[in-house]
Write a protein that holds these residues in place. Structure first.
Motif, PDB file in Angstrom:
ATOM      1  N   GLY A   1      15.082 -33.345  -3.916  1.00 23.16           N
ATOM      2  CA  GLY A   1      15.388 -33.213  -2.500  1.00 23.16           C
ATOM      3  C   GLY A   1      16.471 -32.179  -2.251  1.00 23.16           C
ATOM      4  O   GLY A   1      17.296 -31.889  -3.131  1.00 23.16           O
ATOM      5  N   ASN A   2      16.479 -31.603  -1.064  1.00 22.84           N
ATOM      6  CA  ASN A   2      17.475 -30.590  -0.729  1.00 22.84           C
ATOM      7  C   ASN A   2      18.881 -31.178  -0.693  1.00 22.84           C
ATOM      8  O   ASN A   2      19.079 -32.341  -0.361  1.00 22.84           O
ATOM      9  CB  ASN A   2      17.147 -29.959   0.625  1.00 22.84           C
TER      10      ASN A   2
ATOM     11  N   ASP B   1       3.189 -29.319  -1.170  1.00 21.34           N
ATOM     12  CA  ASP B   1       4.157 -29.952  -0.274  1.00 21.34           C
ATOM     13  C   ASP B   1       4.660 -31.245  -0.916  1.00 21.34           C
ATOM     14  O   ASP B   1       3.887 -32.014  -1.484  1.00 21.34           O
ATOM     15  CB  ASP B   1       3.509 -30.257   1.079  1.00 21.34           C
ATOM     16  N   TRP B   2       5.979 -31.476  -0.837  1.00 25.88           N
ATOM     17  CA  TRP B   2       6.546 -32.630  -1.535  1.00 25.88           C
ATOM     18  C   TRP B   2       5.992 -33.954  -1.016  1.00 25.88           C
ATOM     19  O   TRP B   2       5.856 -34.921  -1.792  1.00 25.88           O
ATOM     20  CB  TRP B   2       8.071 -32.615  -1.465  1.00 25.88           C
ATOM     21  N   LEU B   3       5.621 -34.014   0.247  1.00 26.96           N
ATOM     22  CA  LEU B   3       5.066 -35.258   0.785  1.00 26.96           C
ATOM     23  C   LEU B   3       3.702 -35.561   0.170  1.00 26.96           C
ATOM     24  O   LEU B   3       3.375 -36.725  -0.097  1.00 26.96           O
ATOM     25  CB  LEU B   3       4.954 -35.170   2.310  1.00 26.96           C
TER      26      LEU B   3
ATOM     27  N   PHE C   1      23.191 -39.623   5.142  1.00 27.09           N
ATOM     28  CA  PHE C   1      23.172 -39.306   6.566  1.00 27.09           C
ATOM     29  C   PHE C   1      21.756 -38.974   7.021  1.00 27.09           C
ATOM     30  O   PHE C   1      20.984 -38.343   6.285  1.00 27.09           O
ATOM     31  CB  PHE C   1      24.071 -38.102   6.874  1.00 27.09           C
ATOM     32  N   MET C   2      21.455 -39.348   8.264  1.00 22.46           N
ATOM     33  CA  MET C   2      20.174 -39.015   8.878  1.00 22.46           C
ATOM     34  C   MET C   2      20.439 -38.514  10.291  1.00 22.46           C
ATOM     35  O   MET C   2      20.902 -39.272  11.139  1.00 22.46           O
ATOM     36  CB  MET C   2      19.259 -40.244   8.928  1.00 22.46           C
TER      37      MET C   2
ATOM     38  N   GLY D   1      14.420 -40.555  10.477  1.00 22.43           N
ATOM     39  CA  GLY D   1      14.961 -40.839   9.153  1.00 22.43           C
ATOM     40  C   GLY D   1      14.958 -39.690   8.177  1.00 22.43           C
ATOM     41  O   GLY D   1      15.502 -39.805   7.077  1.00 22.43           O
ATOM     42  N   GLY D   2      14.354 -38.559   8.531  1.00 26.48           N
ATOM     43  CA  GLY D   2      14.402 -37.376   7.672  1.00 26.48           C
ATOM     44  C   GLY D   2      13.789 -37.600   6.303  1.00 26.48           C
ATOM     45  O   GLY D   2      12.892 -38.419   6.121  1.00 26.48           O
ATOM     46  N   THR D   3      14.296 -36.877   5.311  1.00 28.43           N
ATOM     47  CA  THR D   3      13.739 -36.912   3.963  1.00 28.43           C
ATOM     48  C   THR D   3      13.745 -38.312   3.369  1.00 28.43           C
ATOM     49  O   THR D   3      12.727 -38.809   2.879  1.00 28.43           O
ATOM     50  CB  THR D   3      14.509 -35.958   3.034  1.00 28.43           C
ATOM     51  N   ILE D   4      14.896 -38.967   3.408  1.00 31.36           N
ATOM     52  CA  ILE D   4      14.988 -40.276   2.776  1.00 31.36           C
ATOM     53  C   ILE D   4      14.152 -41.301   3.524  1.00 31.36           C
ATOM     54  O   ILE D   4      13.563 -42.201   2.918  1.00 31.36           O
ATOM     55  CB  ILE D   4      16.464 -40.736   2.651  1.00 31.36           C
TER      56      ILE D   4
END
Length: 263
Positions: free
Chosen positions: A38-39, A93-95, A123-124, A129-132
């Motif tokens: 993840g970034n 794509d990571w997803l 943090f989001m 919820g973003g990446t996590i």
């Protein structure tokens, strides 16, 4: 034998990168499995250690705290998350790759908080919820490996209390992006303490944090072990000493709302 030394924030990140690259589950997935990195600035060091490349750390970010505010790196300025399949960088794509995860695959995600119980918090600023938020359900449902490298500079009294106090829709005022905080009780947290034990076998204790003149965010550590373990530790520390600070990231806010807002 015992020794004491201080690591600046970038030196700690380099140490964490080295340690994560040597975790048994990471080495196995690198050989025959999938890894998503993840970034994040700490994860940029992980990517460098795993891939043997240089990563432009200022661009390997999504959410970022810089110039004293919470901000977001514009999508067009970001380096996409690294996806590794059997040790090779993939353009998938990571997803999509996450959807194919098994229990032996690895997701690596940095954190913004860690507490004395080993809980981490992320943090989001994305309301979904973003990446996590996209990853955690799949990882926990399948029992995949979640590795969380986080420096002790991010120690908080309680991740649970922090998560309860945060929330994008809770805040009336903000300087910077409003954020929620995802508490992570699942996963393997790697701080400097675990990193040193993994790499050299020493037992490490954090004596204090902070400093000035480029040592803001530094951690002072005491280590104990055999003569060989302590000497290996000091050799390692000397190798990473002098790791340069990441330049201040002057993020340009390109979202629809200003970062300084009252509601």
């Amino acid at each position: 034998m015992r020794a004491v030394f201080t690591l600046t924030s970038p030196e700690s990140k380099r140490l964490l990168g080295k340690a994560v690259s040597q975790l048994p589950e990471v080495k196995k997935a690198l050989k025959e499995g999938k890894i998503i990195i993840g970034n994040g600035t700490t994860n940029a060091y992980v990517a460098e250690e795993l891939l043997g490349i240089q990563v432009e750390k200022a661009k390997y970010t999504v959410g970022i705290v810089s110039q004293g505010v919470q901000c977001v790196t514009p999508a067009e300025d970001r380096i996409p998350s690294f996806v590794l399949i059997n040790g090779e960088v993939s353009k998938e794509d990571w997803l999509k790759v996450l959807d194919e995860f098994s229990g032996e695959d690895v997701f690596i995600k940095g954190a913004n908080a860690v507490d004395h119980e080993g809980n981490a918090g992320v943090f989001m600023s994305n309301p979904a919820g973003g990446t996590i938020g996209k990853a955690i359900g799949t990882l926990t449902a399948r029992g995949s490996h979640l590795i969380i490298p986080v420096g002790l500079e991010k120690m908080v009294p309680s991740v649970k209390l922090a998560a309860m106090a945060a929330g994008i829709k809770k805040f009336d005022y903000s300087l910077g992006q409003k954020v929620g905080l995802m508490p992570l009780m699942y996963g393997k947290v790697i701080t400097e303490l675990e990193a040193l034990n993994l790499l050299t076998g020493v037992k490490a204790v954090c004596l204090g944090c902070g400093g000035v003149g480029g040592s803001e965010g530094a951690v002072t550590l005491a280590v104990e072990g055999s003569q060989q373990e302590v000497e290996e530790t000091m050799k390692l520390v000397k190798e990473i000493k002098g790791e340069k600070n990441i330049p201040a990231l002057k993020q340009k806010c390109k979202c629809d709302q200003p970062c300084d807002r009252w509601n």
